[in-house]
Design an enzyme around this catalytic site. Sequence first.
Site, PDB file in Angstrom:
ATOM      1  N   SER A 138       0.842  -1.198   0.000  1.00 41.39           N
ATOM      2  CA  SER A 138       0.000   0.000   0.000  1.00 41.39           C
ATOM      3  C   SER A 138       0.879   1.250   0.000  1.00 41.39           C
ATOM      4  CB  SER A 138      -0.896   0.018   1.244  1.00 41.39           C
ATOM      5  OG  SER A 138      -1.576   1.257   1.367  1.00 41.39           O
ATOM      6  N   TYR A 151      -2.064   0.082   9.980  1.00 38.65           N
ATOM      7  CA  TYR A 151      -2.044  -0.525   8.653  1.00 38.65           C
ATOM      8  C   TYR A 151      -0.751  -0.168   7.915  1.00 38.65           C
ATOM      9  CZ  TYR A 151      -3.689  -1.535   3.871  1.00 38.65           C
ATOM     10  OH  TYR A 151      -3.836  -2.017   2.591  1.00 38.65           O
TER      11      TYR A 151
END
Length: 245
Positions: A138, A151
């Site tokens: 990501s 995250y």
Amino acid sequence: MHRVLIIGATSAIAEATARLFADDGDRLFLVARRKARLKAAADDLTVRGAEIAGCEVLDVNELDRHRAVLEQAEHALGGIDVALVAHGTLPDQQLCQASARLTVQEIQTNAVSTVALLTRLSELMERKGAGRIAVVTSVAADRGRQSNYVYGAAKAAVDTFLEGLRQRLYKAGVGVTTIRPGFVDTPMTAGFEKGLLWAQPETVAKRIHHSILNGKDVVYVPSFWRWIMLAIRLMPRRVFKAMKL
């Protein structure tokens, strides 16, 4: 024909990418957590022209099962040319801040399980001396931000692991592709308000498929995220810490 292993095969991004491999007539082995969704994905890909060598249900946090599943995939495919690792969860940052248990659980799913899979997968690929490993991480890995740093920290750990793995496997003839998507409109992000920066899974899949086949090392998806994250990384810390990102 490529022999393709896809882990996290029922995620929206993985499904869209698998359809592109199916269009090429490639042979696929699918791994995912939910049996019903896995079967539906396999049926759809078969209609689209893929040869499904096999499917296996796996919760990636069952670390002791990784080796057996990977060996099963290798045997069913007759070797692995491409391995796409695309599983993951999107944690609620506020809930994680209130729970060390939940934070560790999310790090386990998004980082530890991936590192464990890659450690075993790299053994198989290195032994073969060819192929490509691609992993969906990501843009959140590029710099910790208050809105999603649990995250982001997990994905950053995977990114660093991939950087070292890429250097190690290069000598063995195995390539490693790090895929850094930005905002993607998927069931996992259904609760988010969408805007101009959001991409559809099919758009993301096209870049992933192209990057794998063309041996790219690190790709941002869509590509404009490279420049957005460069600006965020270069922002002075005294300015960055006062911002609401």
